[in-house]
Motif scaffolding. Structure first.
Motif, PDB file in Angstrom:
ATOM      1  N   SER B   7      -9.431   0.446  -8.414  1.00 13.30           N
ATOM      2  CA  SER B   7      -8.906   0.237  -7.064  1.00 13.30           C
ATOM      3  C   SER B   7      -9.006  -1.238  -6.664  1.00 13.30           C
ATOM      4  N   ASP B   8     -10.053  -1.939  -7.175  1.00 11.78           N
ATOM      5  CA  ASP B   8     -10.155  -3.375  -6.909  1.00 11.78           C
ATOM      6  C   ASP B   8      -8.918  -4.099  -7.440  1.00 11.78           C
ATOM      7  N   GLY B   9      -8.547  -3.743  -8.632  1.00 10.87           N
ATOM      8  CA  GLY B   9      -7.389  -4.370  -9.258  1.00 10.87           C
ATOM      9  C   GLY B   9      -6.137  -4.166  -8.440  1.00 10.87           C
ATOM     10  N   LEU B  10      -5.975  -2.945  -7.958  1.00  9.74           N
ATOM     11  CA  LEU B  10      -4.794  -2.633  -7.153  1.00  9.74           C
ATOM     12  C   LEU B  10      -4.771  -3.459  -5.876  1.00  9.74           C
ATOM     13  N   ALA B  11      -5.938  -3.542  -5.212  1.00 13.07           N
ATOM     14  CA  ALA B  11      -6.022  -4.241  -3.932  1.00 13.07           C
ATOM     15  C   ALA B  11      -5.706  -5.725  -4.096  1.00 13.07           C
ATOM     16  N   SER B  12      -6.265  -6.343  -5.168  1.00 15.57           N
ATOM     17  CA  SER B  12      -6.026  -7.772  -5.330  1.00 15.57           C
ATOM     18  C   SER B  12      -4.603  -8.032  -5.804  1.00 15.57           C
ATOM     19  N   GLY B  13      -3.985  -7.024  -6.481  1.00 18.49           N
ATOM     20  CA  GLY B  13      -2.633  -7.224  -6.993  1.00 18.49           C
ATOM     21  C   GLY B  13      -1.585  -7.113  -5.899  1.00 18.49           C
ATOM     22  N   ALA B  14      -1.893  -6.389  -4.850  1.00 18.48           N
ATOM     23  CA  ALA B  14      -0.889  -6.074  -3.832  1.00 18.48           C
ATOM     24  C   ALA B  14      -0.198  -7.284  -3.197  1.00 18.48           C
ATOM     25  N   PRO B  15      -0.935  -8.304  -2.749  1.00 20.85           N
ATOM     26  CA  PRO B  15      -0.254  -9.395  -2.039  1.00 20.85           C
ATOM     27  C   PRO B  15       0.615 -10.258  -2.952  1.00 20.85           C
ATOM     28  N   ARG B  16       0.457 -10.120  -4.250  1.00 25.70           N
ATOM     29  CA  ARG B  16       1.158 -11.029  -5.155  1.00 25.70           C
ATOM     30  C   ARG B  16       2.568 -10.546  -5.515  1.00 25.70           C
ATOM     31  N   ILE B  17       3.055  -9.493  -4.886  1.00 20.87           N
ATOM     32  CA  ILE B  17       4.394  -8.988  -5.209  1.00 20.87           C
ATOM     33  C   ILE B  17       5.426 -10.061  -4.846  1.00 20.87           C
ATOM     34  N   SER B  18       6.284 -10.403  -5.793  1.00 23.30           N
ATOM     35  CA  SER B  18       7.232 -11.498  -5.570  1.00 23.30           C
ATOM     36  C   SER B  18       8.497 -10.995  -4.873  1.00 23.30           C
ATOM     37  N   ARG B  19       9.457 -11.886  -4.618  1.00 27.88           N
ATOM     38  CA  ARG B  19      10.655 -11.548  -3.850  1.00 27.88           C
ATOM     39  C   ARG B  19      11.624 -10.661  -4.630  1.00 27.88           C
ATOM     40  N   ALA B  20      11.702 -10.891  -5.940  1.00 28.65           N
ATOM     41  CA  ALA B  20      12.687 -10.157  -6.737  1.00 28.65           C
ATOM     42  C   ALA B  20      12.514  -8.632  -6.640  1.00 28.65           C
ATOM     43  N   LEU B  22      11.251  -7.030  -4.241  1.00 27.85           N
ATOM     44  CA  LEU B  22      11.616  -6.656  -2.871  1.00 27.85           C
ATOM     45  C   LEU B  22      13.119  -6.425  -2.755  1.00 27.85           C
ATOM     46  N   LEU B  23      13.877  -7.369  -3.343  1.00 26.10           N
ATOM     47  CA  LEU B  23      15.336  -7.255  -3.312  1.00 26.10           C
ATOM     48  C   LEU B  23      15.773  -6.002  -4.059  1.00 26.10           C
ATOM     49  N   ALA B  24      15.133  -5.812  -5.224  1.00 28.37           N
ATOM     50  CA  ALA B  24      15.478  -4.629  -6.021  1.00 28.37           C
ATOM     51  C   ALA B  24      15.220  -3.357  -5.219  1.00 28.37           C
ATOM     52  N   ALA B  25      14.093  -3.357  -4.494  1.00 30.01           N
ATOM     53  CA  ALA B  25      13.756  -2.187  -3.684  1.00 30.01           C
ATOM     54  C   ALA B  25      14.801  -1.968  -2.595  1.00 30.01           C
ATOM     55  N   TRP B  26      15.256  -3.088  -1.999  1.00 29.08           N
ATOM     56  CA  TRP B  26      16.248  -2.959  -0.932  1.00 29.08           C
ATOM     57  C   TRP B  26      17.565  -2.402  -1.477  1.00 29.08           C
ATOM     58  N   VAL B  27      17.962  -2.933  -2.644  1.00 27.66           N
ATOM     59  CA  VAL B  27      19.211  -2.452  -3.252  1.00 27.66           C
ATOM     60  C   VAL B  27      19.097  -0.959  -3.577  1.00 27.66           C
ATOM     61  N   LYS B  28      17.925  -0.574  -4.082  1.00 25.28           N
ATOM     62  CA  LYS B  28      17.725   0.819  -4.461  1.00 25.28           C
ATOM     63  C   LYS B  28      17.825   1.725  -3.228  1.00 25.28           C
TER      64      LYS B  28
END
Lengths: 265, 340
Positions: B7-20, B22-28
């Motif tokens: 869970s530590d890994g997940l928490a620290s990984g969360a803020p590092r999601i890049s823009r690409a 996000l765009l893919a998610a929006w298109v989906k």
């Protein structure tokens, strides 16, 4: 109101009825051939007794219960509840079957209310349904449907459905047979407590010798089909009984011997 | 310990999601909605770009309407997060809106613009819209007549079928007399009675009611009967030991236990009664959607036929939806019922 009804039920227990089974013979007609299932069965049960009927599977114990309930008529012999001949089902003799057979289209409360509704007295006696549900500890599930219940809960509802009628004779046809062993032990204790509190006469069919000895005043052992009474054993031990009681262990050995299972002991 | 590190890994990984991503998610999430909007714009353009090969008065309005739908879809998709359940519903149905827009565009081009499909057998969408706007009173009269005939016949048939089914299932004597009759007459398609019914009954209306009732009654009877017959004896035993009288056994044990079967019968009866309704209206009754179809065919008014067919299918589907809604209400105690 629930508490008041409950208190009343406790202070004025419905006394049990005497049961006389006199020279009963019964047989099934299967493709024209007659298959005898009960042979000269005579048992006399005192009011308030807890009698266990023990015998090999398929020997005709359940058939005897159906005769006591009035669901079937014997080919010969008579059955009497307090001197009056048993000819048809009566809510004073209620059966709890091996399967809970709750009506799936009715909620828990409506299932328990079934007997009072069938007798046309539900409107004035609704509190009895609440009290019966309280008795088996399922008040919180009054609006649940049967498919939402576990096996043990369903069997408790079936028990409440029987008890709400204040039966004089409670007929139990292996009611705990399909439950897991932990639930079975809990419900055995509950059964004894209910029986002691209410005072009804109890007839329990089982093929578990230990269960019979933990619960009953009297254990009647049947032979293979056609069932005859092989032994009538009094169990004079106070409740609550302990499974490890050497007296009960000794009786158990005797009973298993009667059933031809002493080699496994 | 291992769960903590995970869970530590997940928490620290969360803020590092890049823009690409996000765009893919929006298109989906919204891509289908945007595509749907485009498909409807294409439909609107196909209406307005070329001249019609025939003379239809609603082409311009249809084109505008397509643009309006495209606009609503687009804004709905972009603002779906602020529209609550409506937004979610739009997102879920967006692929269907794409398909519909593409289908309408092809239809428009293939009929009104280039007549690849032969006219007048394949009218364009605007011709069908024209029917709904210009011939509405007659169409509504027909809908009303059909619903009245269907409802009357169906209710009579369902009631008689239910009562007969319970009687046969319950009483040996009734079964002895009714069962052979049922076996002899039941499997006969109700439409086979048409010629006889139309001259024995005083009016074509009563004859059709009889036929619809017949078509409904047979499946309802058979399934109610089988439902009552298959009720486990254990239920009766329980009820009898609790002091139930025969009337209680029928009304409170047999009928509720048989109800799931009864609804299958009602569903089948509904299907076969639709068939009888349409045939009866085409042959004898001078009203209703079946008659409207026949009449339109006589005038070679093919657009009217398609318009009536669409209305008919909506009505039939609506009737079945209603039946399933009633069933779901009455049979809440059942697990895992089919969703319609």
């Amino acid at each position: 109101m629930v508490a008041a009804a409950l208190a009343e039920a406790i202070t004025h227990p419905a006394a049990g009825a005497a049961l006389d089974i006199d020279n009963v013979n019964h047989a099934f007609d299967i493709d024209g051939a007659e298959l005898p299932v009960l042979s000269d069965v005579s048992i006399s049960v005192e009011p308030g007794e807890f009698v266990a009927l023990l015998g090999p599977s398929g020997c005709g114990k359940s058939t005897l219960l159906r005769l006591v309930a009035g669901l079937d008529k014997p080919k010969a012999g008579t059955l009497r509840e307090d001197e009056s001949r048993i000819r048809s089902p009566q809510p004073s003799r209620v059966v709890v079957f091996q399967d809970p057979t709750l009506f799936p289209w009715r909620s828990v409360w409506d299932n328990v209310a079934l007997g009072l509704e069938a007798q046309g007295i539900l409107k004035s006696q609704r509190q009895r349904v609440d009290a019966a549900l309280d008795l088996v500890g399922l008040s919180a599930f009054r609006n649940a449907y049967p498919h939402q219940l576990s096996g043990g809960m369903a069997q408790r509802v079936a028990l409440a459905r029987a008890l709400v009628n204040d039966p004089k004779i409670l007929i139990l046809d292996e009611p705990l047979g399909k439950l897991d062993s932990l639930t079975r032990i809990t419900m055995q204790a509950e059964l004894v407590a209910l029986w002691q509190r209410k005072g009804f006469t109890t007839l329990l069919v089982t093929h578990d010798a230990e269960e019979a000895l933990v619960l009953a005043n009297r254990v009647i052992v049947f032979s293979e089909r056609p069932a005859r009474v092989k032994a009538d054993i009094r169990v004079d031990r106070p409740y609550p009984r302990h499974r490890g009681d050497p007296y009960l262990a000794d009786l158990r050995r005797q009973i298993l011997g009667l059933l031809g299972l002493d080699a496994t002991w | 310990m291992s769960t903590y590190s995970l869970s530590d890994g997940l928490a620290s990984g969360a803020p590092r999601i890049s823009r690409a991503p996000l765009l893919a998610a929006w298109v989906k999430e919204s891509g289908a909605g945007v595509a749907a909007s485009a498909a409807w714009i294409a439909f609107g353009l196909s209406c307005l770009w070329w001249e019609d090969v025939g003379d239809w008065s609603r082409t311009h309005s249809l084109g505008i309407a397509a643009f309006v739908i495209a606009a609503i879809t687009l804004f709905g998709t972009v603002g779906a997060d602020y529209l609550g359940s409506a937004g979610r519903a739009l997102r879920q149905r967006a692929p269907w809106l794409v398909a519909l827009g593409v289908f309408l565009t092809l239809w428009e081009v293939a009929t009104a613009k280039f007549a690849w499909l032969p006219l007048p057998f394949f009218p364009p969408p605007q011709a069908i819209i024209e029917v709904y706007t210009d011939d509405l009173p007659k169409l509504l009269d027909s809908v009303f007549a059909s619903v009245r005939l269907q409802l009357g016949g169906y209710l009579i048939g369902a009631t008689i079928g239910f009562l007969t089914g319970v009687s046969i299932g319950w009483s040996r004597a009734v079964g002895y007399w009714v069962h052979p009759v049922l076996r002899f007459i039941g499997p006969l398609p109700a439409t086979a009675w048409l010629p006889i019914a139309f001259f024995t009954f005083p009016s074509s209306w009563s004859a059709s009611t009889f036929l619809i009732a017949l078509a409904t009654g047979f499946p309802v009877t058979v399934l109610t009967w089988s439902g009552v017959a298959s009720v486990s004896n254990a239920y009766y035993d329980v009820a009898r030991t609790l002091g139930a009288k025969p009337s209680f056994l029928v009304l409170k044990v047999a009928i509720p236990a048989a109800l799931p079967h009864v609804f299958v019968g009602l569903f089948m009866g509904l299907g076969s009664s639709f068939a009888v309704l349409v045939v009866a209206e085409m042959i004898g009754v001078k009203a209703g959607l079946g008659w409207y179809l026949q009449w339109a065919q006589g005038w070679a008014a093919y657009a009217n036929m398609y318009a009536a067919l669409i209305v008919m299918s909506l009505l039939c589907s609506g009737a079945i939806t209603l039946l399933f809604a009633i069933r779901d209400r009455l049979l809440v105690w059942q697990k895992g019922t089919v969703k319609w």
